[in-house]
Every structure is written in structure tokens, then in C-alpha cells.
Scaffold this active site. Structure first.
Site, PDB file in Angstrom:
ATOM      1  N   HIS A 202      38.229 -56.527 -23.257  1.00 22.56           N
ATOM      2  CA  HIS A 202      37.794 -55.652 -24.340  1.00 22.56           C
ATOM      3  C   HIS A 202      38.626 -54.373 -24.379  1.00 22.56           C
ATOM      4  CE1 HIS A 202      34.349 -57.499 -26.281  1.00 22.56           C
ATOM      5  NE2 HIS A 202      33.910 -57.901 -25.100  1.00 22.56           N
TER       6      HIS A 202
ATOM      7  N   GLU B  30      24.793 -54.037 -19.709  1.00 20.12           N
ATOM      8  CA  GLU B  30      24.657 -54.682 -21.012  1.00 20.12           C
ATOM      9  C   GLU B  30      24.405 -56.183 -20.856  1.00 20.12           C
ATOM     10  OE1 GLU B  30      27.405 -55.184 -25.045  1.00 20.12           O
ATOM     11  OE2 GLU B  30      28.338 -54.762 -23.114  1.00 20.12           O
TER      12      GLU B  30
ATOM     13  N   ASP C 135      27.933 -63.474 -27.567  1.00 21.88           N
ATOM     14  CA  ASP C 135      28.783 -62.587 -28.362  1.00 21.88           C
ATOM     15  C   ASP C 135      28.937 -63.083 -29.796  1.00 21.88           C
ATOM     16  OD1 ASP C 135      29.253 -60.845 -26.279  1.00 21.88           O
ATOM     17  OD2 ASP C 135      31.190 -61.712 -25.738  1.00 21.88           O
TER      18      ASP C 135
ATOM     19  N   HIS D 134      -9.465 -27.425 -39.380  1.00 24.12           N
ATOM     20  CA  HIS D 134      -9.602 -28.841 -39.039  1.00 24.12           C
ATOM     21  C   HIS D 134     -11.083 -29.226 -38.966  1.00 24.12           C
ATOM     22  CE1 HIS D 134      -5.372 -28.630 -38.056  1.00 24.12           C
ATOM     23  NE2 HIS D 134      -5.343 -29.910 -37.682  1.00 24.12           N
TER      24      HIS D 134
END
Length: 443
Positions: free
Chosen positions: A270, A334, A368, A427
Site C-alpha cells: 500500500h 485494522e 478488500d 422546567h
């Protein structure tokens, strides 16, 4: 590729140094030092905020050497159609098969609205709605990542996002890669911009006269893209700040050394990419390293892969598979691959990973490109708290709360008590007034 023999790996400073180097995020050679990345991205964002389309044109000329005018930032529909018409039919057939796999998986995991919880006069539920408008960035630098485009775009379509804007860097001369244009046309995306890197992220997040801003930005990129997403988060949603690809392989002495080496090199090519082998077998490690050298010579990106293994690769010899799982959980990579005699037992001990590939046949490139789950995954240790990209990231939830007056009256005392504790008398009044006689609709 360094070899570390560690009897107590999580106490070994050499192992921790490898982990910390991955968490820091390796940068590709062209990205420059971190300080320069931050300065350039700051300048780009400020310029886009100030000058809009003119800034986009100037930065594209400077960074991508693309001679554009504001009217040419968006790719015309006829250009998309022409790219699709000219595309290789075999390529389009491959895209359709891949899209079918991704769509089938994403359809299966789309979260349905849960049944309403009904308690007396109270109805409490959650509904999921697609994000109105998203931007998807498709890198086009060292490699045209058509697979990343599919792995991001198809989940958006499954989620039902009504507006998708896509950006990809123009090549020299000004056109986006025809493969990207053909895929966009194939999947029905009509809004494509000739914009790259941090310029694209800034344009989609901030908006200009020619580029309408989006609600959330998706897509991988280099250090400049990551920094732009980090700086613009809050003004726009982001998917994550995912960095370079990485794999950690847990393998014992039964693993095929040639297969393990091939998987390490698949990540290293990569450039940048990190490849870690963790094994209780020193013998396997030595054989894998020999195979790495043998296989490098046949790779088209051999020099880049060799450099990445030197900078971001390691083989860690540990006492046993339990220790290997501890390393995997600490690194939180990963991709994690498991190739052992007890794959299921190891899988049960691996908690932190973007995607786990179980068994010797399950190589990362299957995920992939083709298997179905998105390959957009947490990196740099962020698998400790991030999940893989899915169709559900393109949706957001609304809580729906419906009370009738009797239920409001029943809960008013507790609500007013909390409001009093916090000093918020309005409130308390807002709930109390609904329990008072003579008030209500039409009065």
C-alpha cells in the site's frame, strides 16, 4: 522487517514502540512533516471560507495541476454517460458482481426501527432515518481506489441517502479518472466534482456557490484529508480519521509460510502499509521472512513494499497464542488474520480489530474487494472504539416520546423534583401546568 522475541510482549519496550509507531500513523513520502500538513490544511480551509469557488480553482491548479474554472468544478452528466459508455463491459460486469455482494451484506445488517416501548399512556420509540446529504471522497493519487468507492457508496445507497455528492481529484488536464466516472454513472450518482484532497473535504464541508455543503463526509485519504476531516468535524459529520492500511497476523507453526508472507506483502505494498506477524513459533517466523524475500522480487511495487516492511513491519515471537491475542488486542489493528490449529478459540479471544479473517483461506484481499462487508475500517489502534463502516453510519436516529395527559400527571412530581434540584423552575412549570384544571388545548 525486525524480529522481536518477547517473553512478556506488553511489557517489552520494543513491542510497544512498534505499536506506538502504528498509532502515530505512518505518512506517505509525499505528505511531508505533520506541522506542514496542519499549516497547509489550515490555509486551504480559511481560503475556501473566504473565496469559495475561486479558492477551489486556485488550489486545484496548484496541487493537481488542473486548469479549471468554477463552472467546470462539477462533472457534466454527459461526461459521466460517455465514461460509462466507453467502459470495458467486463469491468462493468465485475462492478455489478461486487456491488451485489456488498449490497446483500449491507441489506442484512441494516438496523430496523425497534418496536415501541409502551408503558401506560407513554409510547417511547426510536426511528432511523437516512442522512439528508452526504459527501464521498474517492482518492486518485498513487492508485485509483475504485474498491473504496464501492465500499463507501453502496452502503450509502442501501441506507437510502437521497443526495450523494462525490469528489475525486482531477488528473493533469482536469478530468477525474474515467473508471470513477463510470462507476458513478452505473450506481446513479449524478453529482461528481473535480476536487482532490483537503480541498475536496473543505468544499463539501463548508460549501461554495458551486458546491452545496453536505451533512457528513466519508472516504479515505492521505494525511491532508485526515487533517481536514479532523479540523472540520463539528461543522460537518465525518466517518472517521482512518489512516494507512495495516494487518496483524496470528499464526502458529502449522501456517503455510508462503501464504503468510504473501499476506504481509499485500499490506506493505500500500505504501504506506503496516504488516505485523505475531507467532509462538520462531521457526515459522524465520521461514516467513525467507518467503518475503523470495516473493518481493515478483512484485510490481517491490521497492515500496520493502521500505514499508522496514519502517512499519515486525515479526513478534511470543510464548503462546494467548500472548499473541493480547498483542492483537493491544495493537487493535485494522485487519487481523488467524491461521492456527485452533482458529475459533483464538477468534474468541480477539476483541479489538476492524475485521477478522479466520482460517488460512481467508486472505485480506477478499475483504478488500469482494466479500461484502465494507473495507473502510478503523486503523491506528482505533478499533478499540470504532467499528467498520456500514449502511448504519449513513443514518441517524430520532427518539420519539409520546405521553397522554394521565401519564404526564403521573410523572409530573418526579420531573418537577429533578427540576427543583437543578434550579430550573420553568422546567417544573412546563410539566405542572399540564396537570392543572382549566388548562389545555383551545384555552
Amino acid at each position: 522487517m525486525q524480529v522481536i522475541e518477547a517473553s512478556d510482549p506488553l511489557a517489552d519496550q520494543r513491542v510497544l514502540a512498534v505499536r506506538d509507531r502504528l498509532r502515530a500513523g505512518p505518512q506517505s513520502a509525499g505528505d511531508g512533516p505533520a506541522a506542514n500538513v496542519e499549516a497547509v490544511v489550515r490555509e486551504i480551509i480559511a481560503d475556501v471560507e473566504s473565496r469559495g469557488d475561486a479558492a477551489l480553482v486556485d488550489w486545484e491548479r496548484k496541487l493537481d495541476r488542473a486548469d479549471l474554472v468554477p463552472a467546470g468544478l462539477r462533472v457534466p452528466g454527459e461526461t459521466l454517460a460517455a465514461a460509462h459508455q466507453a467502459a470495458d463491459p467486463e469491468f462493468l460486469a465485475l462492478v455489478r458482481r461486487t456491488v451485489a455482494n456488498i449490497r446483500q451484506f449491507q441489506d442484512a445488517i441494516l438496523i430496523p426501527d425497534p418496536p415501541a416501548l409502551v408503558r401506560g399512556g407513554r409510547e417511547l420509540r426510536l426511528r432511523y432515518l437516512p442522512i439528508d446529504r452526504v459527501g464521498i471522497y474517492v482518492p486518485g493519487g498513487k492508485a485509483v481506489l475504485a474498491s473504496s468507492m464501492l465500499m463507501t457508496l453502496v452502503p450509502a445507497l442501501v441506507a437510502g441517502v437521497p443526495e450523494v455528492a462525490l469528489a475525486s481529484p482531477p488528473r493533469t488536464g482536469g478530468d477525474v479518472h474515467p473508471m470513477i466516472l463510470a462507476i458513478a454513472r452505473e450506481l446513479g450518482v449524478k453529482e461528481v466534482y473535480r476536487l482532490g484532497g483537503a480541498v475536496a473535504i473543505a468544499a463539501m464541508a463548508i460549501g461554495t456557490d458551486r458546491v452545496r455543503p453536505v451533512d457528513k463526509v466519508f472516504g479515505p485519504g492521505n494525511a491532508f484529508v485526515i487533517e481536514a476531516k479532523r479540523r472540520l468535524f463539528g461543522r460537518v459529520g465525518i466517518d472517521s480519521t482512518a489512516g494507512p492500511s495495516e494487518v496483524l497476523i496470528i499464526a502458529d507453526e502449522t501456517a503455510d509460510q508462503a501464504w503468510v508472507a504473501a499476506d504481509l506483502l499485500a499490506q506493505a505494498e500500500h505504501d504506506p502499509g503496516a504488516a505485523i506477524l505475531v507467532s509462538p513459533s520462531r521457526r515459522l517466523v524465520e521461514r516467513v521472512l525467507g518467503q518475503v524475500e523470495a516473493q518481493l522480487s515478483g512484485l510490481s511495487r517491490a521497492d515500496a513494499a520493502r521500505q514499508c516492511l522496514g519502517r512499519y513491519g515486525a515479526a513478534i515471537v511470543v510464548p503462546d497464542l494467548d500472548a499473541a491475542c493480547e498483542v492483537a488486542n493491544d495493537f487493535a489493528c485494522e485487519h487481523v488474520q488467524i491461521m492456527t490449529t485452533c482458529d475459533e478459540a483464538v477468534l474468541g479471544k480477539v476483541r479489538n480489530a476492524g475485521a477478522v479473517f479466520v482460517g488460512p483461506a481467508s486472505t485480506v484481499p477478499l475483504g478488500d474487494y469482494y466479500a461484502g462487508p465494507s473495507h473502510v475500517l478503523p486503523t491506528g489502534g482505533s478499533a478499540r472504539f470504532f467499528s467498520p463502516l456500514s449502511c448504519n453510519d449513513f443514518r441517524r436516529a430520532n427518539s420519539i416520546i409520546r405521553y397522554d395527559i394521565a401519564a404526564t400527571a403521573a410523572d409530573a412530581g418526579d420531573v418537577a423534583a429533578f427540576a427543583a434540584l437543578e434550579g430550573l423552575s420553568a422546567h417544573a412549570r412546563a410539566v405542572r401546568i399540564r396537570t392543572q384544571p382549566g388548562t389545555g388545548a383551545g384555552r
